[in-house]
Design a protein around this motif. Structure first.
Motif, PDB file in Angstrom:
ATOM      1  N   ASP A  36       0.832  -1.203   0.000  1.00 31.02           N
ATOM      2  CA  ASP A  36       0.000   0.000   0.000  1.00 31.02           C
ATOM      3  C   ASP A  36       0.874   1.262   0.000  1.00 31.02           C
ATOM      4  N   ARG A  39       2.296   1.744  -3.462  1.00 34.40           N
ATOM      5  CA  ARG A  39       1.297   2.311  -4.365  1.00 34.40           C
ATOM      6  C   ARG A  39       1.187   3.819  -4.159  1.00 34.40           C
ATOM      7  N   TYR A  40       1.233   4.259  -2.910  1.00 30.54           N
ATOM      8  CA  TYR A  40       1.192   5.686  -2.600  1.00 30.54           C
ATOM      9  C   TYR A  40       2.381   6.395  -3.239  1.00 30.54           C
ATOM     10  N   GLU A  43       1.903   6.886  -6.878  1.00 29.85           N
ATOM     11  CA  GLU A  43       0.850   7.832  -7.246  1.00 29.85           C
ATOM     12  C   GLU A  43       1.227   9.292  -6.989  1.00 29.85           C
ATOM     13  N   TYR A 106      -3.756   5.521   2.240  1.00 26.10           N
ATOM     14  CA  TYR A 106      -2.898   5.136   1.118  1.00 26.10           C
ATOM     15  C   TYR A 106      -3.318   5.762  -0.208  1.00 26.10           C
ATOM     16  N   SER A 107      -4.174   6.777  -0.168  1.00 18.66           N
ATOM     17  CA  SER A 107      -4.613   7.470  -1.376  1.00 18.66           C
ATOM     18  C   SER A 107      -3.955   8.838  -1.436  1.00 18.66           C
TER      19      SER A 107
END
Length: 127
Positions: A36, A39-40, A43, A106-107
């Motif tokens: 996670d 992924r952050y 992004e 995690y966004s």
């Protein structure tokens, strides 16, 4: 602006005092949410796109495209190859950076263009 992965192997002395060698931050096991966090990192908003590949500073034969590129989440900045060191060597990241990532579930948070421009200028002065 805070630097995630502020290791002496990645940042010039003029940027400030690094956290030390990346070798001092290696862990045997991954953190439970490593994918996670990766992924952050992937992004993040790209502040500086640097073409080319960099070698693994820890000695593998890997070459990382865009490793010198710089990304941000509006508060923290990091190199484009930080994900590699996280997933391959389980490098320890600053706890307050991890808290921020987890706090956003995690966004990647939205960041205004003016803030991105300001950070890009700050990074340009350091590079």
């Amino acid at each position: 602006m805070k630097i995630a992965g502020f290791y002496q192997e990645f940042w010039e002395d003029k940027v400030g005092t690094s956290a030390g060698s990346i070798k001092d931050f290696l862990q045997a096991d991954p953190i439970p949410d490593e994918e996670d966090v990766r992924r952050y990192l992937d992004e993040g908003y790209e502040l500086w796109s640097i073409m080319g590949a960099v070698g693994d500073v820890l000695g593998s034969e890997k070459r990382l495209l865009g490793g010198d590129s710089i990304f941000t989440d509006g508060e923290w900045v990091w190199r484009g190859d930080l994900w590699f060191y996280l997933t391959r060597y389980h490098v320890q990241l600053p706890e307050d950076f991890l808290s921020r990532i987890r706090g956003f579930s995690y966004s990647m948070p939205p960041v205004e263009k003016g803030r991105l421009d300001s950070l890009a200028s700050e990074v340009a002065e350091l590079l």
